[in-house]
Each structure stands twice: as C-alpha cells, then as structure tokens.
Design a protein around this motif. Structure first.
Motif, short mmCIF file in Angstrom:
data_model
loop_
_atom_site.label_atom_id
_atom_site.label_comp_id
_atom_site.label_asym_id
_atom_site.label_seq_id
_atom_site.Cartn_x
_atom_site.Cartn_y
_atom_site.Cartn_z
N GLY A 117 0.80 -1.22 0.00
CA GLY A 117 0.00 0.00 0.00
C GLY A 117 0.83 1.26 0.00
O GLY A 117 0.30 2.37 -0.04
N LYS A 118 2.15 1.11 0.01
CA LYS A 118 3.07 2.26 0.04
C LYS A 118 3.67 2.45 -1.35
O LYS A 118 4.08 1.48 -1.99
CB LYS A 118 4.16 1.99 1.08
CG LYS A 118 5.10 3.15 1.32
CD LYS A 118 5.85 2.97 2.63
CE LYS A 118 7.10 2.11 2.47
NZ LYS A 118 6.99 0.81 3.11
N VAL A 119 3.74 3.71 -1.81
CA VAL A 119 4.16 4.01 -3.17
C VAL A 119 5.16 5.16 -3.15
O VAL A 119 4.92 6.19 -2.51
CB VAL A 119 2.98 4.40 -4.07
CG1 VAL A 119 3.42 4.50 -5.53
CG2 VAL A 119 1.82 3.42 -3.91
N VAL A 120 6.27 5.00 -3.85
CA VAL A 120 7.21 6.10 -4.08
C VAL A 120 6.97 6.62 -5.49
O VAL A 120 6.99 5.85 -6.46
CB VAL A 120 8.67 5.62 -3.93
CG1 VAL A 120 9.64 6.70 -4.39
CG2 VAL A 120 8.95 5.24 -2.48
N VAL A 121 6.71 7.91 -5.60
CA VAL A 121 6.40 8.54 -6.88
C VAL A 121 7.53 9.52 -7.22
O VAL A 121 7.79 10.46 -6.47
CB VAL A 121 5.05 9.28 -6.83
CG1 VAL A 121 4.70 9.83 -8.22
CG2 VAL A 121 3.94 8.36 -6.33
N GLU A 122 8.17 9.26 -8.35
CA GLU A 122 9.37 9.99 -8.72
C GLU A 122 9.19 10.73 -10.04
O GLU A 122 8.77 10.15 -11.04
CB GLU A 122 10.54 9.01 -8.86
CG GLU A 122 11.82 9.63 -9.41
CD GLU A 122 12.95 8.64 -9.57
OE1 GLU A 122 14.07 9.08 -9.87
OE2 GLU A 122 12.72 7.42 -9.39
N GLY A 243 6.75 11.31 -2.11
CA GLY A 243 7.40 11.96 -3.23
C GLY A 243 8.91 11.80 -3.14
O GLY A 243 9.49 11.89 -2.06
N PHE A 244 9.53 11.57 -4.30
CA PHE A 244 10.98 11.42 -4.37
C PHE A 244 11.51 12.29 -5.50
O PHE A 244 10.97 12.29 -6.61
CB PHE A 244 11.37 9.96 -4.63
CG PHE A 244 12.86 9.74 -4.71
CD1 PHE A 244 13.59 9.39 -3.59
CD2 PHE A 244 13.55 9.90 -5.92
CE1 PHE A 244 14.96 9.19 -3.65
CE2 PHE A 244 14.92 9.71 -5.99
CZ PHE A 244 15.63 9.35 -4.86
N GLY A 245 12.58 13.01 -5.21
CA GLY A 245 13.27 13.77 -6.24
C GLY A 245 14.76 13.74 -5.97
O GLY A 245 15.19 13.77 -4.81
#
Length: 527
Positions: A117-122, A243-245
């Motif tokens: 259920g956990k998502v990293v969006v890049e 969020g990932f950047g």
C-alpha cells in the motif's frame, strides 16, 4: 478538458494499433491539481518495442519477476496549468488548461497480497536530457523487501524528445507542448532552465507541477484504470504516497512543496503526498527551479528555497559532492506537527553514482534516443562506488515510521565544516554527517568530487589506502571484520542503516581483501 484531440493529433490508427495493446480509458474524476488524467495502457512491450529504461533493458538488466515484481508503462493525458510563483505566497495560475500526454513507468508486486500500500512517486531525472530512474536505483532493495510500488513520471519535454527519438511509433502520442504560440509576447524568447539548451519555446517545462498532483490523485483513486489496482479481492488500496526527487527533480520538490502543495491543500483539505525524500538538492545547488520557462528560479536566500512548516514530513539528504554548494539549505531539525523535518549529509557518498546509470536505459538505447552516454569514469578512475543505498533504504523506512507514528527519525550532525572547508581525518575522509564503516573502519579515502567530462565534478572517486596503512590498522582479517561489525551494530541500533543493510556490510567485510599482517593487538602470536 478532454484530451482525445491531443492523442489523435498526427497519429494514424495504424500507428497506434501495435502500441496501445490493452488500452483502458475511463471518465475523468475531479481531484486536486485538476481533473484526473485519462490512462492508456499498459503499453505492450515485446521484441519490437519496449519502454525506455525498462528493467530488462537497463544498463545492468534486472529480472523483476525473480523478485515477484511486474513492470508496465502507461500514457496519461490531461490538462495542466502553467504557474507563476510570487514571493511570499503560493503559486498563481499563469496559463490555464494546457493539454498534455506523458508516460508512467510502474513497478509493483505481481500479487496484490504482497503490495504494502506504500508508493514512491518519482519525477524522473532529466539532467542528461533523458529519463534516469534514480529513485529505483537508490531504493529498489527496500521497495522490494517491503512490497512497495514505484512510479516514475516523465515530466520534462527534453525527455519526451529523447523518447520520441528512441521509438517514434511508441512515443508518438506524448506531448508537453507550450500552450502559448511562439507569436505570443508571453512566450519568452529565451526559455529559462537549470540546464542551458534543454528547453524550447514550443514546449513548456512548467506542466510538471499539475502532472505530479494528478498522478498522485490518480494513484489514490478507485478508478478501474488506476495502474496500481489489482484484480484480487483482498489487496490493500494505496495507503501512503511518498514523493521522491534527486538532483534536478529534488529541486523540483522545493517548487512543489512550497508553491503547489498549498494549492492542493486549499482545494482538498490535505496534501496528496504523505511525505518526501528530497535528495541532493538544496540552497545554491538546485535548491529550486523556474516555475515556468519565463520566470527565473527564486534567488539565493529567498525563503522559497527553504522548507519551513511544509505541513508534511520531509527527509532531506545531501551528498559529499554537493553539501558545500548547498550549505545554505541547512536548517534545524524539527519534530513539530506542522514542521517535521530532518536534514542529513551522507559522508562519503557521491552525487552522480554508477548505480543511477546501471538502473536506467542501456547505452545502445541512449544513443538511439539521440543522447550522449554519460561517462562512467573520470580522470581519477570510475565513478565512486560508495553505496548510497544504505542511507536511502533507512531514510525511506524512517520516513514511513514517522508518517505512521511508529517512531521519529534519528538526528545526525552535518558534515563538519570549518571556515568553509570540510574537516577531514588523517585518512582524508570527512568528519560528521551520516556515518558508515566505509569511513569509520576505512580501507580507502572517499572523495565527493573528481575532474573530467560531464558530471565528474559531482561524481566522486575512491582511493585505496596504502597496504602499509592497512597493515597498521588491521593486523588480521578478523580484526577488521570485528571493527566493521561493531561499527555496523551501532548504526543499526541508531537506525541510520537498516538491519538488512547492516548484514550486507558485515558480509562484505568478511569477503574484503584485508589480509592478515600479524597478531591482532593484545594477542600473542601462535607457536
């Protein structure tokens, strides 16, 4: 705001037929950042056509299925506002409702029961003028171990151009067009960007912000075309988005968190993203980006270049390559509910890593995309092999524990600086910052900078210590291993690295080429 015309423009049905196998389309649903985008896909991958940066076609190919994961590429279409960003406030719409079509690269557990259920969006990094999957490179071990999903988004027109060079048929629908014609006085003659030469008056970099919001809203939605939806009955829905950047897109997160997120909260009552990992960007080093192609980035020292009461937890990581340039991004850590912040500086770690190249498109595909293959080495040798993943794995776990209330992240001193110069030990390694056995039980000097082409100034390199020095430090191999194990145990206990990574470090030490030189201190030689 329908964008069917965008998809149809210049695309013959015969061109689309082999590309959009499994096409799904659903009505848009209103959400923060504009209506939810329409979804096309998954786009077929076969021997004739594959996604740029696909796992099986990385520089170091990866078998996702062996880890119980799948990969799919989707196109999304919608309308995005172009914003301006006045000082002292959130962003303001400059040009509304610009049509766009871009792509998502999605990796998730094959079985819904494994999905956390956990998502990293890049936002995929475009600094080489094509997409780099850096978030996947840095976090893949932790993502797979926890059953998380990863979603990479193409957000910059220069990357779209590379995709269309690479496979004109597959990527024909993509468009991040400037809504202003070149004859419009508001379409500035010299687009402003972080990387000169990567922008055009016919495209607009400033579509990225609403795209990022709309992707987040899509992934949280119950739509049947949500790329993270499973057909299984008991799979959990998306519970947390992070969020990932990294580098340029780390700077984008300054714009998003400080300029766009307040608009999202105003529209929906809460942020779309539960927390952020902002990596190797801050202050004078990519500490913000132009909000649109005609407005400059906030100047150095502007409050918009600092995270302050952002409303969501932020873990901010700088590397040894960039922390001095970005030193004005330093601020005190905080556990206050509206200002949860941790700043970390990764001692020994390089900015431009070999891993970001290994986990992205293979050289032949980069050449086909019309781009230069990044140099794997510099004047001093190969890019630094320092495994930054050990810090990113722990950062993701600590961020999730913070968001879910399990534990607050540990604090760490910054890299020690005296009068603008880093303090180093007798081996030439920096002091302070996030620590590891690589510096505390050293066999080498780790540099954050090198000389040579491309990004060598932030690539770093490693210089092995002389054999005579190793013999003095570690008379026996077991002595070396015991020191690494002791160092690692402390770091795991403090939650600076994960137990799994701690075990990896000890296994690496066991196999390290540190040879017996004599009796360990305090031991008598055997007769």
């Amino acid at each position: 705001m329908r964008t069917a015309s965008v998809l149809r423009r210049g695309i013959a049905a015969c061109l689309l037929a082999p590309v959009v196998a499994g096409m799904i389309a659903a009505p848009a649903v209103a959400g923060p950042g504009g209506a939810l985008p329409r979804v096309t896909g998954p786009i077929a991958q076969d021997s004739r056509s594959h996604a740029f940066g696909a796992a099986a076609h990385q520089a170091v190919p990866e078998n996702l299925a062996a880890g119980g994961y799948t990969e799919a590429e989707y196109f999304i279409s919608g309308q995005a506002n172009v914003y301006t960003w006045p000082a002292g406030g959130p962003a303001v719409v400059r040009t509304p409702n610009a049509p766009y079509t871009t792509r998502l690269l999605v990796r998730k557990p094959a079985a819904g029961k494994r999905f956390s259920g956990k998502v990293v969006v890049e936002m995929l990094n475009p600094s080489n003028f094509f997409d780099l999957n850096i978030g996947w490179a840095m976090l893949r071990r932790q993502l797979i171990a926890d059953g998380d999903a990863w979603v990479g988004i193409t957000v910059k027109p220069v990357s779209v151009a590379a995709l269309q060079n690479f496979d004109p048929g597959r990527y024909a629908p993509l468009s991040l067009a400037n809504p202003l014609p070149v004859t419009d006085p508001a379409n500035c003659a010299d687009p402003l960007t972080l990387f000169p030469g990567d922008s055009s008056r016919t495209t607009e970099n400033g579509l990225a912000w609403d795209i990022y919001s709309q992707v987040g809203a899509l992934l949280r939605s119950n739509r049947t075309d949500n790329p993270l939806r499973y057909r299984e009955r008991h799979n959990p829905p998306v519970q947390r988005l992070y969020g990932f950047g990294y580098s340029q897109t780390g700077g984008y997160l300054y714009n998003y968190v400080n300029g766009i997120q307040p608009l999202v909260v105003r529209a929906s009552g809460r942020p779309l993203y539960d927390g952020y990992l902002v990596a190797v960007a801050g202050g004078s080093f990519v500490g913000a980006a132009p909000m649109n192609q005609c407005d400059p980035a906030p100047p150095i020292g502007d409050p918009r270049r600092q995270f302050d009461h952002a409303g969501t937890p932020i873990l901010h990581l700088m590397s040894q390559s960039d922390y001095l340039w970005g030193i004005d991004s330093r601020r005190p850590d905080s556990d206050m509910p509206g200002d949860r912040y941790r700043g970390y500086e990764m001692a020994g770690a390089g900015h431009a890593t070999p891993d970001e190249l290994h986990a992205s498109a293979k050289p032949a595909d980069i050449v086909k995309a019309g781009r230069q293959v990044p140099a794997p080495g510099c004047d001093q040798g190969p890019r630094s092999p320092f495994p930054s993943q050990i810090f990113f794995d722990a950062a993701l776990r600590n961020l999730d524990h913070w968001v879910t209330g399990k534990a607050i992240p540990p604090r760490a001193a910054p890299i020690t600086v005296h009068n603008g110069t880093p303090a180093t030990d007798r081996f030439g390694n920096v002091m302070g910052g996030l620590r590891s056995p690589y510096l505390d039980v050293p066999t080498a000097t780790w540099s954050g900078t090198s000389t040579g082409p491309s990004f060598c100034a932030i690539a770093g390199h490693v210089t092995p210590l002389p054999a005579t020095t190793l013999a003095q430090l570690y008379p026996t191999h077991n002595h070396y291993v015991r020191q690494v194990a002791a160092s690692t145990a402390g770091l795991v206990t403090a939650r600076y690295i994960t137990p799994d990574d701690g075990a990896r470090l000890i296994r690496e030490a066991i196999h390290a080429p540190v040879t017996d030189q004599g009796p360990a201190p305090g031991q008598r030689p055997q007769r």
